[in-house]
Design an enzyme around this catalytic site. Sequence first.
Site, PDB file in Angstrom:
ATOM      1  N   PHE A   1      43.980  48.750 -13.979  1.00 16.33           N
ATOM      2  CA  PHE A   1      43.830  48.094 -15.281  1.00 16.33           C
ATOM      3  C   PHE A   1      42.416  48.299 -15.828  1.00 16.33           C
ATOM      4  O   PHE A   1      41.744  47.378 -16.264  1.00 16.33           O
ATOM      5  CB  PHE A   1      44.182  46.608 -15.138  1.00 16.33           C
ATOM      6  CG  PHE A   1      44.711  45.975 -16.410  1.00 16.33           C
ATOM      7  CD1 PHE A   1      45.694  46.601 -17.170  1.00 16.33           C
ATOM      8  CD2 PHE A   1      44.236  44.741 -16.832  1.00 16.33           C
ATOM      9  CE1 PHE A   1      46.188  46.018 -18.329  1.00 16.33           C
ATOM     10  CE2 PHE A   1      44.721  44.142 -17.984  1.00 16.33           C
ATOM     11  CZ  PHE A   1      45.699  44.784 -18.738  1.00 16.33           C
TER      12      PHE A   1
ATOM     13  N   GLY B   1      43.806  64.215 -22.683  1.00 16.54           N
ATOM     14  CA  GLY B   1      43.910  62.883 -23.311  1.00 16.54           C
ATOM     15  C   GLY B   1      45.134  62.767 -24.211  1.00 16.54           C
ATOM     16  O   GLY B   1      46.273  62.745 -23.747  1.00 16.54           O
TER      17      GLY B   1
ATOM     18  N   LYS C   1      41.887  69.831 -14.119  1.00 23.74           N
ATOM     19  CA  LYS C   1      42.869  69.887 -15.218  1.00 23.74           C
ATOM     20  C   LYS C   1      43.529  71.257 -15.289  1.00 23.74           C
ATOM     21  O   LYS C   1      44.730  71.373 -15.552  1.00 23.74           O
ATOM     22  CB  LYS C   1      42.187  69.533 -16.534  1.00 23.74           C
ATOM     23  CG  LYS C   1      41.794  68.059 -16.609  1.00 23.74           C
ATOM     24  CD  LYS C   1      40.845  67.795 -17.754  1.00 23.74           C
ATOM     25  CE  LYS C   1      40.522  66.315 -17.902  1.00 23.74           C
ATOM     26  NZ  LYS C   1      39.332  66.075 -18.716  1.00 23.74           N
TER      27      LYS C   1
HETATM   28  N1  HSE Z   1      35.408  62.893 -18.234  1.00 25.04           N
HETATM   29  C1  HSE Z   1      36.568  63.417 -18.893  1.00 25.04           C
HETATM   30  C2  HSE Z   1      36.103  64.237 -20.087  1.00 25.04           C
HETATM   31  C3  HSE Z   1      37.471  62.289 -19.317  1.00 25.04           C
HETATM   32  O1  HSE Z   1      34.914  64.183 -20.431  1.00 25.04           O
HETATM   33  O2  HSE Z   1      36.896  64.965 -20.658  1.00 25.04           O
HETATM   34  C4  HSE Z   1      38.884  62.690 -19.673  1.00 25.04           C
HETATM   35  O3  HSE Z   1      39.597  63.221 -18.578  1.00 25.04           O
END
Ligand code: HSE
Length: 332
Positions: A11, A150, A221
């Site tokens: 959370f 995101g 990613k």
């Molecule tokens: N630290 C990551 C960024 C956050 O700056 O993209 C999102 O995954």
Amino acid sequence: MKTVKISIIGFGAVGQGVARSILSKREYLKKQGIDLRVVGISDSKGSEINTEGIDIENALLRKKQKGSVAVGTRSALDIIADVEHDIVVEATPTNINNGEPGLGNMRLALKSGKHIVTSNKGPLALHFNELKEAAQDNGLFFRYEATVGGAVPIFNLVHEALAGNRVVGIEGILNGTCNYILTRMSEERMPYDLVLKEAQELGIAETDPTYDVEGIDSAIKLVIIANSIFGLDSTYRDVDVTGITKITPEALELANRNNYVVKLVCEAREGKLTVAPRLVLKRHPLAVGGTQNVASILTDLAGRITISGKGAGSIETASSILSDILYIVRNS
Ligand code: HSE
């Protein structure tokens, strides 16, 4: 009206974003015939459980005032195993050493017959295929749009809208912190340390910002993309990574004078995974500024498709999570 019960495990910024967006979309969801109830919320200090549906406003307020949602001591694992619900939203922090606690939460969710929606990159960068296959074997959904980019719907785009295409390669900028630092250093001639601090204040940097600036977050990613889109079985250790820490203001200035920008570019092509600073022409689709993320997908039928948007942020990431929840509701 279809009642759908979910838990929110973790959370922090993302988990609270999910709670806030469920609150703000309640009427919209009802119009879609969905009564979405949160029956369990946990954070590192404890949990709240209500099998009829937690008062979300109250839970958010308690978190703000007391630093924790806890009204009881039952753990995340207790909620996942023992509370009857449909979907586990796993939003605990990324841990790239062993994926925990997210990995254990996800394994238990699948064992207990619950679908997974997650923003947690660690378990996917280490055990993507195991989790995907376990979900398939149990007839469950495993959705992870929020792990990469995101709010930017990369996986939905490739798996749904571009279905039928062969993806030849993917290039992208997948770390908002590095992009912010490089943009500010280049456009405002700000010193590295100061803009890194700004990125931390904006809340976009990882808890340990070396994950960002050394290219580790980008590599994680890229691995999720490669495994999901190219069907590879890679982990972040398979990525050739160079971060942005050695880029000098002089290099940025030289690039600028020649109509280029320097970007930390992720690339997956022919089974090779690379994260490295690259010179990008200022008018190239990858030349997005600030905290923006971008993914450029090269396909055999559609050619190049590029999407960009907010790569981090509580509500923006919740957008991807809500979309995954709705996908499951509509398809199960
Ligand atoms: N630290 C990551 C960024 C956050 O700056 O993209 C999102 O995954």
